[in-house]
Design an enzyme around this catalytic site. Structure first.
Site: not given
Length: 218
Positions: A8, A11, A60, A177-178, A180, A198, A203-204
């Site tokens: 990704n 990321k 994860d 995405f997902g 969101d 965002k 969280h990441r």
């Protein structure tokens, strides 16, 4: 060089906001079944370290619904593709309405770091793996391979957790995405936020910030 196991690009860009010299690695590690993110990421980090031979970072993440014992949690991707995001939102809101509560949830990310060395005591968790499972497997075969020892607990893995809390709402927004569109934080769903907004509450990103402090001293 720190190797971040991901395909990704987003990321990687986010990681580079906190860390220097990060290189993406495409490695298909074993995703074990667990009710918690930590053991999944830790197992992946051990396998990735054995593959790369240098410091690695594996993450994860998942959506954890209050009132559902954390469901879908580590199974978030599977649930998204089978049950669907809108249906998850409907279930959460329905359950909250029945109990007259707000449908709260949190996004959680766990970063697992392994460099083949031990760790001094800190507030962040260290995963030592399932050593007993490794010993039993070795007894059954009469020996244990190097890869078995690597992934089964000989290597400690440092875990860093980041969390963002919010509530589940009707889908809104065209971005992200997902999950969101159904996750609202501070009045906006993640799908309504710009990339900068965002990332500021990610969280990441929160896990990366904690890890970066550790890594700078490492």
């Amino acid at each position: 060089m720190l190797h971040y196991v991901t395909t990704n690009d987003g990321k990687v860009r986010e990681a580079r906001e906190y860390l220097d010299a990060v290189e993406a690695v495409d490695f298909d590690y074993t995703e074990v079944q667990a009710d918690d993110l930590g053991p999944i990421a830790a197992r992946g980090a051990r396998e990735a370290y054995a593959h790369v031979g240098g410091p690695v970072l594996v993450d994860d993440a998942g959506l954890f619904l209050e009132g559902f014992d954390g469901f879908p949690g580590p199974y978030s991707a599977y649930v998204e593709h089978t049950l669907g995001v809108e249906r998850v939102g409907e279930l959460a809101r329905q359950q909250a309405a029945e109990t007259d509560e707000t449908p709260r949830a949190q996004f959680r990310c766990v970063l697992a770091y392994c460099d083949g060395e031990g760790f001094a005591a800190t507030p962040d968790a260290v995963d030592y793996g399932d050593r007993r499972g490794h010993d039993l497997a070795a007894d059954e075969r009469g020996t244990a391979s190097t890869s078995d020892s690597v992934v089964s607990g000989d290597l400690p893995v440092k875990l860093f957790t980041g969390t963002v809390r919010g509530r589940i709402v009707e889908p809104r927004g065209e971005g992200g995405f997902g999950y969101d569109p159904i996750f609202e934080h501070d009045g906006k769903t993640l799908a309504e936020m710009t990339a900068a907004e965002k990332n500021a509450i990610s969280h990441r990103g929160r896990a990366l910030a904690t890890f970066a402090e550790f890594y700078a001293e490492r």
